[in-house]
Design a protein around this motif. Sequence first.
Motif, PDB file in Angstrom:
ATOM      1  N   ARG A  12      -0.866  14.271  -7.552  1.00 58.37           N
ATOM      2  CA  ARG A  12      -1.126  13.425  -8.664  1.00 58.37           C
ATOM      3  C   ARG A  12      -0.771  11.923  -8.255  1.00 58.37           C
ATOM      4  NH1 ARG A  12      -3.489  11.929 -12.611  1.00 58.37           N
ATOM      5  NH2 ARG A  12      -2.423  11.386 -14.413  1.00 58.37           N
ATOM      6  N   ALA A  13       0.002  11.598  -7.249  1.00 54.71           N
ATOM      7  CA  ALA A  13       0.356  10.381  -7.015  1.00 54.71           C
ATOM      8  C   ALA A  13      -1.040   9.813  -6.266  1.00 54.71           C
ATOM      9  CB  ALA A  13       1.436  10.273  -6.165  1.00 54.71           C
ATOM     10  N   VAL A  14      -1.433  10.638  -5.342  1.00 52.91           N
ATOM     11  CA  VAL A  14      -2.883  10.261  -4.636  1.00 52.91           C
ATOM     12  C   VAL A  14      -4.100  10.094  -5.915  1.00 52.91           C
ATOM     13  CG1 VAL A  14      -4.814  10.969  -3.276  1.00 52.91           C
ATOM     14  CG2 VAL A  14      -2.345  11.393  -2.468  1.00 52.91           C
ATOM     15  N   GLU A  15      -3.852  10.994  -6.590  1.00 55.25           N
ATOM     16  CA  GLU A  15      -5.140  10.931  -7.834  1.00 55.25           C
ATOM     17  C   GLU A  15      -4.876   9.445  -8.538  1.00 55.25           C
ATOM     18  OE1 GLU A  15      -4.869  14.064 -10.353  1.00 55.25           O
ATOM     19  OE2 GLU A  15      -5.727  15.765  -8.784  1.00 55.25           O
ATOM     20  N   LEU A  16      -3.717   9.238  -8.792  1.00 57.70           N
ATOM     21  CA  LEU A  16      -3.442   7.885  -9.518  1.00 57.70           C
ATOM     22  C   LEU A  16      -3.873   6.449  -8.611  1.00 57.70           C
ATOM     23  CD1 LEU A  16      -0.145   8.656 -11.272  1.00 57.70           C
ATOM     24  CD2 LEU A  16      -2.304   8.314 -12.440  1.00 57.70           C
ATOM     25  N   ALA A  17      -3.597   6.722  -7.389  1.00 59.76           N
ATOM     26  CA  ALA A  17      -3.837   5.661  -6.559  1.00 59.76           C
ATOM     27  C   ALA A  17      -5.407   5.459  -6.287  1.00 59.76           C
ATOM     28  CB  ALA A  17      -3.379   5.861  -5.162  1.00 59.76           C
ATOM     29  N   ARG A  18      -6.043   6.561  -6.491  1.00 59.23           N
ATOM     30  CA  ARG A  18      -7.338   6.555  -6.146  1.00 59.23           C
ATOM     31  C   ARG A  18      -8.054   5.916  -7.603  1.00 59.23           C
ATOM     32  NH1 ARG A  18      -8.748  12.061  -2.949  1.00 59.23           N
ATOM     33  NH2 ARG A  18      -8.027  11.524  -0.908  1.00 59.23           N
ATOM     34  N   THR A  19      -7.418   6.032  -8.704  1.00 60.25           N
ATOM     35  CA  THR A  19      -8.210   5.456  -9.732  1.00 60.25           C
ATOM     36  C   THR A  19      -8.201   3.778  -9.871  1.00 60.25           C
ATOM     37  OG1 THR A  19      -6.000   5.213 -10.952  1.00 60.25           O
ATOM     38  CG2 THR A  19      -7.290   7.318 -11.321  1.00 60.25           C
ATOM     39  N   GLY A  20      -7.182   3.244  -8.887  1.00 56.88           N
ATOM     40  CA  GLY A  20      -7.184   1.814  -8.830  1.00 56.88           C
ATOM     41  C   GLY A  20      -6.906   1.194  -9.926  1.00 56.88           C
ATOM     42  N   ASP A  21      -6.004   1.708 -10.970  1.00 54.52           N
ATOM     43  CA  ASP A  21      -5.737   0.925 -12.083  1.00 54.52           C
ATOM     44  C   ASP A  21      -4.319   0.065 -11.691  1.00 54.52           C
ATOM     45  OD1 ASP A  21      -7.417   2.098 -13.587  1.00 54.52           O
ATOM     46  OD2 ASP A  21      -5.960   3.791 -14.453  1.00 54.52           O
ATOM     47  N   LYS A  22      -3.529   0.307 -10.706  1.00 51.49           N
ATOM     48  CA  LYS A  22      -2.621  -0.260 -10.271  1.00 51.49           C
ATOM     49  C   LYS A  22      -2.791  -0.328  -8.662  1.00 51.49           C
ATOM     50  CE  LYS A  22       1.210   1.094 -13.433  1.00 51.49           C
ATOM     51  NZ  LYS A  22       2.666   1.783 -13.372  1.00 51.49           N
ATOM     52  N   SER A  23      -2.490  -1.495  -8.037  1.00 50.35           N
ATOM     53  CA  SER A  23      -2.189  -1.298  -6.435  1.00 50.35           C
ATOM     54  C   SER A  23      -1.246  -0.312  -6.175  1.00 50.35           C
ATOM     55  CB  SER A  23      -1.480  -2.871  -6.105  1.00 50.35           C
ATOM     56  OG  SER A  23      -0.345  -2.960  -6.518  1.00 50.35           O
ATOM     57  N   VAL A  24      -1.562   0.109  -4.621  1.00 50.67           N
ATOM     58  CA  VAL A  24      -0.782   1.306  -4.127  1.00 50.67           C
ATOM     59  C   VAL A  24       0.858   0.643  -4.454  1.00 50.67           C
ATOM     60  CG1 VAL A  24      -0.217   2.258  -1.838  1.00 50.67           C
ATOM     61  CG2 VAL A  24      -2.410   1.985  -2.696  1.00 50.67           C
ATOM     62  N   SER A  25       1.103  -0.534  -3.739  1.00 51.98           N
ATOM     63  CA  SER A  25       2.494  -1.140  -3.994  1.00 51.98           C
ATOM     64  C   SER A  25       3.235  -0.788  -5.095  1.00 51.98           C
ATOM     65  CB  SER A  25       2.603  -2.555  -3.450  1.00 51.98           C
ATOM     66  OG  SER A  25       3.908  -3.057  -3.846  1.00 51.98           O
ATOM     67  N   ALA A  26       2.475  -1.098  -6.291  1.00 51.62           N
ATOM     68  CA  ALA A  26       2.731  -1.267  -7.765  1.00 51.62           C
ATOM     69  C   ALA A  26       3.165   0.171  -8.302  1.00 51.62           C
ATOM     70  CB  ALA A  26       1.931  -1.856  -8.717  1.00 51.62           C
ATOM     71  N   LEU A  27       2.027   1.041  -7.759  1.00 53.93           N
ATOM     72  CA  LEU A  27       2.219   2.520  -8.171  1.00 53.93           C
ATOM     73  C   LEU A  27       3.380   3.269  -7.528  1.00 53.93           C
ATOM     74  CD1 LEU A  27       1.011   5.003  -9.471  1.00 53.93           C
ATOM     75  CD2 LEU A  27      -0.580   5.424  -7.700  1.00 53.93           C
ATOM     76  N   ALA A  28       3.560   2.778  -6.060  1.00 55.03           N
ATOM     77  CA  ALA A  28       4.745   3.613  -5.525  1.00 55.03           C
ATOM     78  C   ALA A  28       5.901   3.247  -6.011  1.00 55.03           C
ATOM     79  CB  ALA A  28       4.386   2.956  -3.908  1.00 55.03           C
ATOM     80  N   LYS A  29       6.145   1.775  -6.369  1.00 51.83           N
ATOM     81  CA  LYS A  29       7.189   1.190  -7.049  1.00 51.83           C
ATOM     82  C   LYS A  29       7.522   2.219  -8.387  1.00 51.83           C
ATOM     83  CE  LYS A  29       9.624  -2.870  -8.449  1.00 51.83           C
ATOM     84  NZ  LYS A  29       9.963  -4.170  -8.298  1.00 51.83           N
ATOM     85  N   SER A  30       6.569   2.221  -9.235  1.00 51.40           N
ATOM     86  CA  SER A  30       6.684   2.955 -10.395  1.00 51.40           C
ATOM     87  C   SER A  30       6.905   4.431 -10.206  1.00 51.40           C
ATOM     88  CB  SER A  30       5.358   2.817 -11.311  1.00 51.40           C
ATOM     89  OG  SER A  30       4.432   3.569 -10.756  1.00 51.40           O
ATOM     90  N   LEU A  31       6.619   5.033  -9.200  1.00 51.62           N
ATOM     91  CA  LEU A  31       6.780   6.319  -8.846  1.00 51.62           C
ATOM     92  C   LEU A  31       8.183   6.592  -8.325  1.00 51.62           C
ATOM     93  CD1 LEU A  31       3.325   7.606  -7.727  1.00 51.62           C
ATOM     94  CD2 LEU A  31       4.461   8.200  -9.897  1.00 51.62           C
TER      95      LEU A  31
END
Length: 110
Positions: A12-31
């Motif tokens: 799911r994290a990879v899917e969210l990263a691939r959508t591009g809604d957030k940067s990888v850095s921001a997404l990682a921090k939120s997860l």
Amino acid sequence: MPVPHPPEFRRRAVELARTGDKSVSALAKSLGISQSCLSNWIRQAAVDEGRQGGLTTAEKKEMVELRLPVSECSARSPSRNSIEPHRPPADPSHPSWPWNGESQSASTSQ
């Protein structure tokens, strides 16, 4: 070593990263994971899907499984570094004793 995240969480994290809604850095921090962790998951997913070169997850798992019997064998046998170096025989009457024969006469004649 930290407990690995469940495969579904990673997927799911990879899917969210691939959508591009957030940067990888921001997404990682939120997860609650590091950016490098998420980047590794993204890269491994690309390898597993055949989009990028490298060892797949299945290949890595197979290598680990194949390595286990070797480690068991090496634990039972001495390592090359632990083998004693060659030592001359302790018996002075043995022909290869260092002070028998020519070497003895050479050392006493000087």
